[in-house]
Enzyme design. Structure first.
Site, short mmCIF file in Angstrom:
data_model
loop_
_atom_site.label_atom_id
_atom_site.label_comp_id
_atom_site.label_asym_id
_atom_site.label_seq_id
_atom_site.Cartn_x
_atom_site.Cartn_y
_atom_site.Cartn_z
N LYS A 113 12.00 39.16 -38.00
CA LYS A 113 12.49 38.14 -37.07
C LYS A 113 13.55 37.34 -37.78
CE LYS A 113 11.59 36.73 -32.82
NZ LYS A 113 11.11 37.56 -31.70
P1 NAD Z 1 15.44 32.47 -23.24
O1 NAD Z 1 16.15 31.56 -24.17
O2 NAD Z 1 16.21 33.46 -22.45
O3 NAD Z 1 14.56 31.60 -22.19
C1 NAD Z 1 13.64 30.63 -22.59
C2 NAD Z 1 13.23 29.85 -21.34
O4 NAD Z 1 12.16 28.97 -21.66
C3 NAD Z 1 14.35 28.98 -20.78
O5 NAD Z 1 14.27 28.99 -19.35
C4 NAD Z 1 14.00 27.59 -21.32
O6 NAD Z 1 14.57 26.54 -20.52
C5 NAD Z 1 12.50 27.66 -21.20
N1 NAD Z 1 11.77 26.70 -22.02
C6 NAD Z 1 11.98 26.32 -23.30
N2 NAD Z 1 11.06 25.43 -23.67
C7 NAD Z 1 10.24 25.24 -22.61
C8 NAD Z 1 9.11 24.47 -22.35
N3 NAD Z 1 8.59 23.67 -23.30
N4 NAD Z 1 8.50 24.54 -21.12
C9 NAD Z 1 8.99 25.34 -20.17
N5 NAD Z 1 10.08 26.12 -20.36
C10 NAD Z 1 10.69 26.06 -21.55
O7 NAD Z 1 14.33 33.20 -24.11
P2 NAD Z 1 13.56 34.56 -23.77
O8 NAD Z 1 14.30 35.67 -24.42
O9 NAD Z 1 13.24 34.62 -22.32
O10 NAD Z 1 12.23 34.36 -24.62
C11 NAD Z 1 11.08 33.68 -24.10
C12 NAD Z 1 9.86 34.09 -24.90
O11 NAD Z 1 9.69 35.51 -24.78
C13 NAD Z 1 9.92 33.81 -26.41
O12 NAD Z 1 8.61 33.54 -26.87
C14 NAD Z 1 10.39 35.13 -26.98
O13 NAD Z 1 10.08 35.29 -28.35
C15 NAD Z 1 9.63 36.08 -26.09
N6 NAD Z 1 10.15 37.45 -26.03
C16 NAD Z 1 11.42 37.70 -25.66
C17 NAD Z 1 11.87 39.02 -25.60
C18 NAD Z 1 13.26 39.37 -25.11
O14 NAD Z 1 13.53 40.57 -24.96
N7 NAD Z 1 14.13 38.41 -24.84
C19 NAD Z 1 11.01 40.07 -25.94
C20 NAD Z 1 9.69 39.78 -26.31
C21 NAD Z 1 9.27 38.47 -26.34
#
Ligand code: NAD
Length: 423
Positions: A113
């Site tokens: 990561k």
């Molecule tokens: P992103 O930046 O695209 O979106 C994050 C979202 O969460 C945004 O809408 C933001 O406003 C919101 N957010 C942030 N803090 C918040 C809070 N306290 N309460 C409510 N909403 C909040 O990120 P993402 O890629 O969608 O990642 C989200 C999660 O999924 C993370 O834990 C990431 O590690 C995990 N993840 C992502 C992927 C991927 O392919 N992008 C894959 C596996 C896991």
């Protein structure tokens, strides 16, 4: 192998939780302390300073990290996060979870990561390009298609990956698409990658509903986070007939008991940058979203949001972890006691790394698949993962998280034991 006492865990937060999950898996599997220590520590980690010239000419120095937890089964793999909360310990936890996720879904990678402590909303596109390129340059010696392959995570996207790929390629002197995944399709990205994580979340959510005897058309869901994972999860749940009654982002939460129009909401977010102010819903306290009376709760934002403060009040009967580490270990035990089925992150959100693997395979072969091929193969692997975790949980009397972690840890340990210790 002798059953040994687990090394003491001192860390709190996501790293403490990740280490405790490993401790528990080691106890079930009966590995010795040497192997336990080997799996508890990252194989390699790099902390870098990132000097940035701001658009106004001033200079700022940011902190960045890349942690490679394990590469015994193949190159390390994991996202790059831009967030003000990023710390070395958070990156360590996320890297360890990536190792287990890759092993569980049997993609030939270890786990890694990266992160930069930055709020990307406060910087211009030109500044973010400079930050990304300087960071890539700093970590260049330890990344590459055979070493470690970054991908998007919180606060980063396909443009970030294009800058990384370009910086890496400029340094080595030729174009290397397979150094990152989650790239734009025009640069060798895979069809189906942007939606892969959320499609996978919904494949497991629907499997969990069926397991609990629930029919999608008669169920409801709430989704925390409306970014790359949350928005797609809401959309695919709605397409499957589930009534998505509430969603939130970092600015607030909205609710409509009759179900949100997700297509209209996505258009609103594309224009306004937040779910707040959407005409088809009422605003609610973001904390209340987690305790709504719904069938499925999808936390898809950040770590630790389901914790001892709210675990007793969660009313959903199924929690599908779109985010990494959204449930603390203490809360996990409460949910288990209360009969809530938690589909753990290393299974539920593995669709992203599965299609990242497909993208890397396509890049290495310079031969691209259709969206339909990608999506069918993704579904097959997600459902295989679900069935195998459920079978292990049932046979061994474990929760889905314990079963998933035990399966993953045993595969990584097996690679270590078979390869042997060098020298
Ligand atoms: P992103 O930046 O695209 O979106 C994050 C979202 O969460 C945004 O809408 C933001 O406003 C919101 N957010 C942030 N803090 C918040 C809070 N306290 N309460 C409510 N909403 C909040 O990120 P993402 O890629 O969608 O990642 C989200 C999660 O999924 C993370 O834990 C990431 O590690 C995990 N993840 C992502 C992927 C991927 O392919 N992008 C894959 C596996 C896991």
């Amino acid at each position: 192998m002798a059953i040994a006492t687990a090394p003491a865990v001192a860390e709190a937060g996501p790293l403490g939780d990740a280490l405790q999950q490993l401790d528990a898996a080691i106890d079930v599997l009966g590995y010795d302390q040497g192997l336990h220590r080997l799996l508890a520590r990252p194989r390699r980690e790099m902390s870098v300073s990132i000097p940035l010239r701001r658009d106004d000419g001033s200079i700022e120095v940011l902190s960045g990290y890349r942690v490679q937890h394990n590469f015994s089964r193949g190159p390390a793999k994991g996202g790059l996060r831009f967030s003000p909360q990023v710390s070395l310990d958070e990156v360590r936890a996320l890297a360890m979870w990536m190792t287990w996720k890759c092993a569980l879904l049997d993609v030939p990678y270890g786990g890694a990561k990266g992160g930069i402590t930055i709020d990307p909303t406060m910087y211009s596109t030109a500044e973010l390009s400079r930050v990304t390129r300087r960071y890539t340059n700093e970590i260049l010696p330890i990344i590459g298609p055979e070493k470690d392959i970054p991908a998007p995570d919180i606060g980063t996207d396909e443009q970030t990956m294009a800058w990384m790929m370009d910086t890496y390629s400029a340094n080595v002197g030729y174009t290397v698409p397979a150094v990152v995944t989650g790239k734009p399709v025009s640069l060798g990205g895979s069809l189906g990658r942007p939606s892969a994580t959320s499609r996978g979340v919904v494949h497991t959510a629907l499997a969990a509903l069926a397991y609990r005897g629930l029919v999608p058309a008669r169920t409801s869901a709430a989704v925390q986070g409306f970014g790359k994972v949350g928005a797609g999860s809401a959309r695919f749940l709605a397409e499957a007939g589930v009534r998505v009654v509430a969603v939130s982002d970092r600015y607030g939460a909205i609710h409509n008991a009759a179900g949100l129009d997700i297509t209209a909401l996505e258009l609103h977010v594309a224009t306004c940058g937040t779910v707040c102010g959407f005409g088809g819903a009422a605003e609610i306290d973001p904390d209340d979203l987690l305790t709504l009376d719904v069938d499925v709760l999808v936390p898809a934002a950040v770590e630790g949001v389901i914790n001892l403060r709210n675990a007793h009040d969660i009313r959903a009967s199924i929690v599908v972890e779109g985010a990494n580490g959204p449930t603390t270990n203490d809360a996990d035990a409460v949910l288990d006691d209360r009969g809530v089925l938690v589909v753990p992150d290393i299974l539920a959100n593995a669709g992203g790394v599965i299609v990242s693997y497909f993208e890397w395979v396509q890049g290495n072969q310079a031969y691209w698949w259709t969206a339909d091929q990608v999506e069918k193969r993704l579904e097959t692997r997600m459902l295989q993962g679900w069935r195998s975790v459920l079978e292990t949980a049932t046979r061994r009397g474990l929760t889905l998280r314990q079963a998933a972690t035990v399966t993953a840890v045993s595969r990584v340990a097996d690679a270590h034991l078979t390869r042997g210790l060098y020298p």
